[in-house]
Design a protein around this motif. Structure first.
Motif, PDB file in Angstrom:
ATOM      1  N   CYS A  74     -30.682  46.566 -38.387  1.00  0.00           N
ATOM      2  CA  CYS A  74     -32.042  45.676 -38.620  1.00  0.00           C
ATOM      3  C   CYS A  74     -32.528  45.119 -37.500  1.00  0.00           C
ATOM      4  O   CYS A  74     -31.418  44.629 -36.481  1.00  0.00           O
ATOM      5  CB  CYS A  74     -31.354  44.666 -39.784  1.00  0.00           C
ATOM      6  SG  CYS A  74     -32.418  43.945 -40.265  1.00  0.00           S
ATOM      7  N   ASN A  76     -34.630  42.392 -37.656  1.00  0.00           N
ATOM      8  CA  ASN A  76     -35.308  41.078 -38.350  1.00  0.00           C
ATOM      9  C   ASN A  76     -34.716  40.087 -38.173  1.00  0.00           C
ATOM     10  O   ASN A  76     -35.094  38.901 -38.819  1.00  0.00           O
ATOM     11  CB  ASN A  76     -35.573  41.202 -40.019  1.00  0.00           C
ATOM     12  CG  ASN A  76     -36.702  42.236 -40.327  1.00  0.00           C
ATOM     13  OD1 ASN A  76     -37.460  42.283 -39.395  1.00  0.00           O
ATOM     14  ND2 ASN A  76     -36.802  42.883 -41.412  1.00  0.00           N
ATOM     15  N   CYS A  77     -33.667  39.857 -37.341  1.00  0.00           N
ATOM     16  CA  CYS A  77     -32.938  38.843 -36.845  1.00  0.00           C
ATOM     17  C   CYS A  77     -32.085  39.118 -35.683  1.00  0.00           C
ATOM     18  O   CYS A  77     -31.861  40.472 -35.630  1.00  0.00           O
ATOM     19  CB  CYS A  77     -32.366  37.714 -37.733  1.00  0.00           C
ATOM     20  SG  CYS A  77     -30.858  37.827 -38.133  1.00  0.00           S
ATOM     21  N   SER A  79     -28.840  39.052 -35.752  1.00  0.00           N
ATOM     22  CA  SER A  79     -27.494  39.330 -36.264  1.00  0.00           C
ATOM     23  C   SER A  79     -27.221  40.646 -36.086  1.00  0.00           C
ATOM     24  O   SER A  79     -26.068  41.071 -36.118  1.00  0.00           O
ATOM     25  CB  SER A  79     -27.570  39.015 -37.657  1.00  0.00           C
ATOM     26  OG  SER A  79     -27.768  37.593 -37.855  1.00  0.00           O
ATOM     27  N   ALA A  80     -28.047  41.623 -36.212  1.00  0.00           N
ATOM     28  CA  ALA A  80     -28.053  43.029 -35.811  1.00  0.00           C
ATOM     29  C   ALA A  80     -27.174  43.763 -36.947  1.00  0.00           C
ATOM     30  O   ALA A  80     -26.171  44.450 -36.738  1.00  0.00           O
ATOM     31  CB  ALA A  80     -27.518  43.409 -34.459  1.00  0.00           C
ATOM     32  N   CYS A  81     -27.276  43.333 -38.125  1.00  0.00           N
ATOM     33  CA  CYS A  81     -26.609  43.957 -39.194  1.00  0.00           C
ATOM     34  C   CYS A  81     -26.937  45.577 -39.423  1.00  0.00           C
ATOM     35  O   CYS A  81     -28.028  46.078 -39.009  1.00  0.00           O
ATOM     36  CB  CYS A  81     -27.053  43.228 -40.586  1.00  0.00           C
ATOM     37  SG  CYS A  81     -26.404  41.635 -40.795  1.00  0.00           S
ATOM     38  N   ASN A 110     -26.245  42.714 -46.155  1.00  0.00           N
ATOM     39  CA  ASN A 110     -27.527  42.363 -45.792  1.00  0.00           C
ATOM     40  C   ASN A 110     -28.184  41.194 -46.251  1.00  0.00           C
ATOM     41  O   ASN A 110     -27.774  40.699 -47.434  1.00  0.00           O
ATOM     42  CB  ASN A 110     -28.648  43.298 -45.617  1.00  0.00           C
ATOM     43  CG  ASN A 110     -28.211  44.701 -45.027  1.00  0.00           C
ATOM     44  OD1 ASN A 110     -27.932  45.774 -45.529  1.00  0.00           O
ATOM     45  ND2 ASN A 110     -28.037  44.587 -43.668  1.00  0.00           N
ATOM     46  N   CYS A 111     -28.864  40.388 -45.798  1.00  0.00           N
ATOM     47  CA  CYS A 111     -29.852  39.363 -46.218  1.00  0.00           C
ATOM     48  C   CYS A 111     -31.085  40.026 -46.753  1.00  0.00           C
ATOM     49  O   CYS A 111     -31.422  41.206 -46.481  1.00  0.00           O
ATOM     50  CB  CYS A 111     -30.093  38.312 -45.460  1.00  0.00           C
ATOM     51  SG  CYS A 111     -31.466  38.476 -44.184  1.00  0.00           S
ATOM     52  N   LYS A 113     -34.114  40.156 -45.743  1.00  0.00           N
ATOM     53  CA  LYS A 113     -34.915  40.624 -44.702  1.00  0.00           C
ATOM     54  C   LYS A 113     -34.602  42.197 -44.517  1.00  0.00           C
ATOM     55  O   LYS A 113     -35.204  42.941 -43.592  1.00  0.00           O
ATOM     56  CB  LYS A 113     -34.896  39.912 -43.428  1.00  0.00           C
ATOM     57  CG  LYS A 113     -35.357  38.357 -43.937  1.00  0.00           C
ATOM     58  CD  LYS A 113     -35.721  37.562 -42.686  1.00  0.00           C
ATOM     59  CE  LYS A 113     -34.515  37.292 -41.893  1.00  0.00           C
ATOM     60  NZ  LYS A 113     -33.559  36.152 -42.483  1.00  0.00           N
ATOM     61  N   GLY A 114     -33.119  42.519 -44.336  1.00  0.00           N
ATOM     62  CA  GLY A 114     -32.730  43.787 -44.234  1.00  0.00           C
ATOM     63  C   GLY A 114     -33.570  44.922 -44.899  1.00  0.00           C
ATOM     64  O   GLY A 114     -34.282  45.705 -44.485  1.00  0.00           O
ATOM     65  N   PHE A 242     -26.622  34.813 -39.249  1.00  0.00           N
ATOM     66  CA  PHE A 242     -26.810  34.521 -40.387  1.00  0.00           C
ATOM     67  C   PHE A 242     -25.672  35.281 -41.486  1.00  0.00           C
ATOM     68  O   PHE A 242     -24.675  34.570 -41.895  1.00  0.00           O
ATOM     69  CB  PHE A 242     -28.112  34.697 -40.861  1.00  0.00           C
ATOM     70  CG  PHE A 242     -28.636  34.667 -42.383  1.00  0.00           C
ATOM     71  CD1 PHE A 242     -27.586  33.862 -43.124  1.00  0.00           C
ATOM     72  CD2 PHE A 242     -29.616  35.261 -42.803  1.00  0.00           C
ATOM     73  CE1 PHE A 242     -27.940  34.045 -44.615  1.00  0.00           C
ATOM     74  CE2 PHE A 242     -29.968  35.004 -44.041  1.00  0.00           C
ATOM     75  CZ  PHE A 242     -29.257  34.516 -45.032  1.00  0.00           C
ATOM     76  N   ASN A 243     -26.200  36.525 -41.687  1.00  0.00           N
ATOM     77  CA  ASN A 243     -25.330  37.201 -42.785  1.00  0.00           C
ATOM     78  C   ASN A 243     -23.866  37.445 -42.323  1.00  0.00           C
ATOM     79  O   ASN A 243     -23.017  37.182 -43.138  1.00  0.00           O
ATOM     80  CB  ASN A 243     -25.956  38.580 -43.220  1.00  0.00           C
ATOM     81  CG  ASN A 243     -25.216  39.563 -43.645  1.00  0.00           C
ATOM     82  OD1 ASN A 243     -24.466  39.453 -44.515  1.00  0.00           O
ATOM     83  ND2 ASN A 243     -25.308  40.849 -43.206  1.00  0.00           N
TER      84      ASN A 243
HETATM   85  S1  SF4 Z   1     -29.094  38.634 -41.273  1.00  0.00           S
HETATM   86 FE1  SF4 Z   1     -30.545  39.807 -42.462  1.00  0.00          FE
HETATM   87  S2  SF4 Z   1     -32.572  39.905 -40.796  1.00  0.00           S
HETATM   88 FE2  SF4 Z   1     -30.436  39.383 -39.726  1.00  0.00          FE
HETATM   89  S3  SF4 Z   1     -29.828  41.218 -39.250  1.00  0.00           S
HETATM   90 FE3  SF4 Z   1     -28.810  40.805 -40.879  1.00  0.00          FE
HETATM   91  S4  SF4 Z   1     -30.100  41.836 -42.638  1.00  0.00           S
HETATM   92 FE4  SF4 Z   1     -31.232  41.694 -40.694  1.00  0.00          FE
END
Ligand code: SF4
Length: 979
Positions: A74, A76-77, A79-81, A110-111, A113-114, A242-243
């Motif tokens: 990902c 979108n932040c 965290s690189a999920c 994921n949050c 945004k993923g 975050f996540n």
């Molecule tokens: S916390 Fe959400 S936005 Fe951030 S990398 Fe993980 S899934 Fe993507």
């Protein structure tokens, strides 16, 4: 505390823990991949090539859909999920994104945004082809050009600048990097110190406090195993990592951990806290110190840890000459250092109850080594001296000895791994003063947000200026000064936006070059999310899917929409065109090793890296009959190690020490190993000393141990760097009264908190995700009912004028008890705009505005709102909202902290009911006042020419993302003679 929702979440987490324990007791495992979590819905990885699901739309018919599941990361932040792209085997298109259970950090979760990455890929408003400005800059004229034309033009400019010695006229300005070092490597290959970042409007304040303690600028809390979690942030909803962090905090809560949250605003995180403290903004360091003082006064600290690992001996030697250098003497002094910072003092500063602080301190004292803490943006990014928030927070951890312990807080470099790339260019021999000016020798990162002012000062110009994942007009404070600079071709010769989407900044570019979203590009990542190390791989999923089906792809444009490219291939191609015959020494760093004289490919780049630089990966891949690259393409992430533990305690083997010398306080220096490449300095590696020798450890109780990468090798309670570089009064963890301290507010002013994120939005790019836009699209001003009455604001939804030092904005009020009286708050995510007549940009999130300049400065007014529109996506006809908030950052002057360099975001404002004629979203800004604010804050700085103890611009040991050669650190001769 204790809402029904909390209870159900806790119950759920408890059930998962119990199920895990029961499963493990039976000798079985949960998901066998790296996540080791139990979610029965995860597709088993052996079926990823042909995963079958029933079509929900065809129900009740049982219509099968066949997918190839391809992992990526990902974007979108930070965290690189891990994500799994569901590539439809019939259509060859991505149907959805879900979590990757093979990812050890995000563990399949994921949050919001993923999965919304899909919206970005299918965004009807995205940029699909390279565009060149036609007509005046910012005038809105564009023509489509070929990649070939764009590359040739840019290469010619850069080649000319380098040939003429104008190296400092090339700059690449990066918002969210989303990778570990690729762009820095490209710039180093060009020999330019041209890396700029957004970090000084983001996390520099938080980083600085950790850096002066550990020599490493990020904490890595082991939340999952903590008994007390102390957050000066909103980690459960949006904070850093975050996540991955939120899921581990949730686990800890289920196991009984107490969560303490300092946040003036009732964030979602605060609603899940056991102790929510809503302090006066800027008082957080006083609270931390009062807790630290409690630990000291009650003896509730780990004496042995402090004795072994703090640099108390150096402190006594330098600051208390004549005092015996004994730990007992230090403890005596320590007992008096913070004696004045009582609960009563902190309570008065914070506007809280001293008894509550005492109760929280008792909880902290009970944590022992299981104290996990984090501070990142929030208070550290809001206040003058905000860096002391994280420095005093880590003081608590360091007193408890909760450093690199199970459930404690680690230096991030020990929980992160950056593989060595195939080519490593040398450090550039130049110094970019537009990013690293002499006034800020200790700045944690580039002084990026001052760039328009430095250009206006005539300190330099830019010939070719790239932005990537960055929207400076919108993201920074004082955005209209940015706009003025970017419109001035004398200041910025050629402005290039590398971007998937139109933005407030791209509008003023000369070239807009379409780059891929997360599933359309390659990157590697590694972030601290627990006590372990992993490497993640972002990849263009359709490229991998097509290759797996037997059609190799050599250029990512072949599979991306339109002519969307990825940056890595773009940089390789551009570098070749800058140096077509190799005579400039650039091309060699972008050449194949396997096929000398030919271009490096991304397959070779990552194949080399994964084969040679990631411990254990080659063996793991071989066990499945795969190459390391194919293994990463198949699974997306590799866990290198777990349980790194107390790396500082590790003994340094004698075999690793060469030609050793030892300082009087036990710092051990070694010559470099004979085979070492001097250009490779992994994160967390101690700095070189002046002789080019490398600190290799520190003697603790007679044993050479790894220690910390600080000048002393220990945790630096007292910073010799701060003391030597002009700030001795702040060399110890302390409390600096903020620029928005109540004593500094004029009559009628209140503090505006402007730093917080919303869980479902992230900077510029999430505005192009329709699902996220529907969830969150506006940013009202939070006002306490008592203040609303005082300001004459009657109801939620009424318009208010928020007056700053350089202008005002008009926003809707949200009257809520979720904010402390005397403070208002507004999220920085909203208020996206496009100039009337410009491209739609992000249809669901951008208002159409007019911008004009009069005697009083700039005026922005709304000419159109978000609403339904026709596009390739039928959902764009279903936009039901019109309110997309207000762009408050435009009305903020620049506030550089004189030490960390962080922009101090909080504003002293006046709130009034809107004036007749005011419209929601109106902005007024006088950029002449912005210049004055810049000068006032600049005057707080202590320039290197005045304070440098050794004739250099900056302490060499401090981090820089792209470090110039040692010679470039020398102060210019003219600046050495400053008084
Ligand atoms: S916390 Fe959400 S936005 Fe951030 S990398 Fe993980 S899934 Fe993507």
């Amino acid at each position: 505390m204790g809402s029904a929702e909390d209870a159900s979440l806790d119950e759920l987490a408890r059930r998962v823990s119990a199920a895990r324990a029961a499963t493990e007791a039976r000798g079985e495992t949960f998901y066998q991949g790296a996540s080791r979590v139990h979610l029965a819905a995860f597709p088993p990885r052996e079926r990823w090539d042909d995963w079958v699901e029933l079509s929900s739309r065809a129900w009740p018919a049982r219509e099968e859909r066949h997918y190839m599941l391809v992992p990526t990361t990902c974007f979108n932040c930070e965290s690189a999920c891990g994500l799994l792209a569901y590539v439809d085997r019939d259509t060859g298109q991505v149907r959805k994104f879900e979590g990757n259970p093979e990812h050890p950090g995000s563990r399949g979760r994921n949050c919001a945004k993923g999965p919304a990455t899909l919206n970005q890929v299918t965004d009807p408003d995205r940029i699909l082809y390279p565009m060149r400005r036609s007509g005046p800059r910012g005038g809105g004229g564009w023509e489509r050009v070929s990649w070939d034309e764009a590359l040739s033009a840019l290469a010619a400019r850069i080649r000319a600048a380098l040939a003429e010695g104008r190296h400092n006229e090339i700059m690449v300005h990066i918002g969210r990097p989303g990778e570990d070092g690729y762009t820095e490597r490209v710039l180093a290959s060009w020999g330019v110190d041209g890396h700029n970042s957004h970090t000084n409007v983001c996390s520099s304040g938080g980083r600085t406090g950790f850096q002066f303690w550990m020599g490493i600028d990020r904490p890595s809390p082991d939340h999952a195993h903590a008994t007390v979690i102390y957050l000066i942030s909103a980690h459960l909803e949006s904070g850093h990592y975050f996540n991955p962090h939120a899921q581990r905090i949730t686990e800890a809560r289920a196991n009984g951990a107490k969560v303490i949250v300092l946040d003036t605003r009732l964030s979602n995180t605060a609603t899940h806290a056991d102790y929510w403290l809503s302090p006066q903004p800027g008082s957080e360091a006083a609270i931390n110190l009062a807790i630290a003082n409690h630990l000291i006064q009650t003896g509730a600290y780990d004496r042995e840890f402090v004795r072994r690992w703090w640099n108390w001996a150096e402190y006594l030697t330098e600051c208390h000459p004549g005092t015996p250098v004994t730990f007992e003497a230090f403890e005596e002094i320590l007992a008096g250092l913070y004696a004045d910072v009582t609960f009563e003092f902190a309570a008065a500063e914070a506007g809280l109850d001293a008894g509550v602080l005492a109760e929280v301190a008792a909880v902290v004292a009970g944590a022992g080594h299981r104290f996990a803490c984090h501070s990142w943006r929030s208070a550290a990014a809001g206040n003058l001296g905000g860096w002391q928030v994280s420095r005093t927070l880590f003081l608590i951890a360091a007193l408890l000895g909760a450093v690199a312990t199970e459930g404690g807080t680690f230096p991030n470099a020990w929980n992160k791994f950056v593989p060595r790339p195939i080519h490593v260019p040398p450090h550039p021999g130049v110094w970019q003063e537009l990013s690293w000016p002499l006034e800020y020798p200790l700045a944690q990162n580039e002084m990026s947000f001052l760039l328009p002012h430095f250009l206006a000062d005539g300190r330099g110009r830019l010939d070719t200026y790239f932005i990537r994942v960055y929207n400076p007009v919108w993201t920074n404070p004082d955005g209209l000064s940015w706009m003025e600079a970017l419109c001035d071709e004398d200041k910025v010769g050629c402005f290039v936006a590398l971007t998937p989407t139109w933005s407030e900044s791209a509008w003023f570019a000369d070239y807009v070059l379409p780059m891929g979203h997360g599933p359309e590009r390659h990157d590697t990542h590694s972030y601290e999310q627990y006590d372990g190390q992993w490497v993640g791989f972002r990849q263009p999923v359709l490229r991998t899917a097509r290759s797996r089906l037997g059609t190799p792809v050599s250029d990512t444009r072949e599979v991306n929409p339109g002519e969307v490219w990825e940056e890595n291939e773009f940089w390789i191609e551009l570098s070749w065109r800058i140096d077509p015959d190799g005579s400039m020494g650039i091309r060699q760093y972008h050449e194949s090793r396997e096929r000398p004289g030919e271009k490096l490919t991304v397959d070779e780049y990552y194949g080399w890296m994964f084969s040679r630089s990631v411990p254990g990966l080659a063996e793991r891949a071989a066990a499945e009959g795969l190459s390391p690259l194919d293994w990463m393409r198949r699974y997306g992430a590799f866990e290198i190690s777990r349980g790194r533990g107390a790396v500082h305690e590790q003994e340094v083997p004698a075999a690793e020490l060469y030609d050793v010398s030892v300082s009087p306080l036990g710092r051990v220096y070694s010559a470099a190993p004979p085979a070492a490449d001097p250009n490779i300095v992994p994160a967390g590696t101690p700095p070189h000393d002046e002789d080019g020798r490398r600190p290799a450890g520190v003697i603790v109780d007679g044993v050479v141990r790894h220690g910390f990468p600080t000048p002393s090798g220990r945790l630096e309670f007292w910073s010799s760097t701060l003391a030597a570089w002009g700030w001795p009064e702040h060399a110890l963890p302390g409390y600096i009264r903020s620029h928005v301290h109540p004593s500094r507010l004029a009559a009628g002013q209140v503090v505006l908190l402007s730093t917080f994120r919303l869980p479902t939005q992230i900077h510029t790019r999430s505005a192009n995700a329709k699902w996220l836009d529907e969830l969150a699209h506006t940013n009202p001003v939070w006002i306490h009912p008592a203040d609303a009455a005082r300001f004459g604001v009657g109801r939620t939804g009424d318009l208010v004028r928020v007056e700053t030092e350089i202008g005002h904005f008009v926003a809707k009020a949200w009257i809520t008890e979720g904010i402390r009286p005397g403070v208002v708050a507004c999220s920085h995510h909203m208020g996206r705009w496009r100039l009337d007549g410009g491209p739609r940009g992000a249809g669901g999130m951008m208002a159409t505005v007019g911008l004009s300049r009069g005697d009083d400065g700039w005026q922005m007014e709304r000419r159109g709102s978000a609403g339904p529109y026709e596009s390739a996506d039928p959902d764009s006809q279903r936009i039901w909202w019109t309110d997309t908030g207000v762009h408050q950052n435009l009305t903020f002057g620049v506030h550089p902290d004189p030490i960390s360099g962080m922009h101090c975001w909080h504003e002293a404002v006046r709130i009034r009911p809107a004036a007749p004629g005011d419209q929601h979203g109106d902005i007024a800004v006088d950029t002449r006042k912005a210049r004055q604010v810049y000068r006032e804050w600049l005057a707080l700085a202590r320039p290197a020419g005045q304070v440098s103890p050794d004739g250099t611009r900056r302490p060499h040991w401090l981090m820089r993302p792209l470090k110039p050669s040692a010679a470039a650190f020398a102060l210019p001769a003219a600046d050495r003679d400053l008084p």
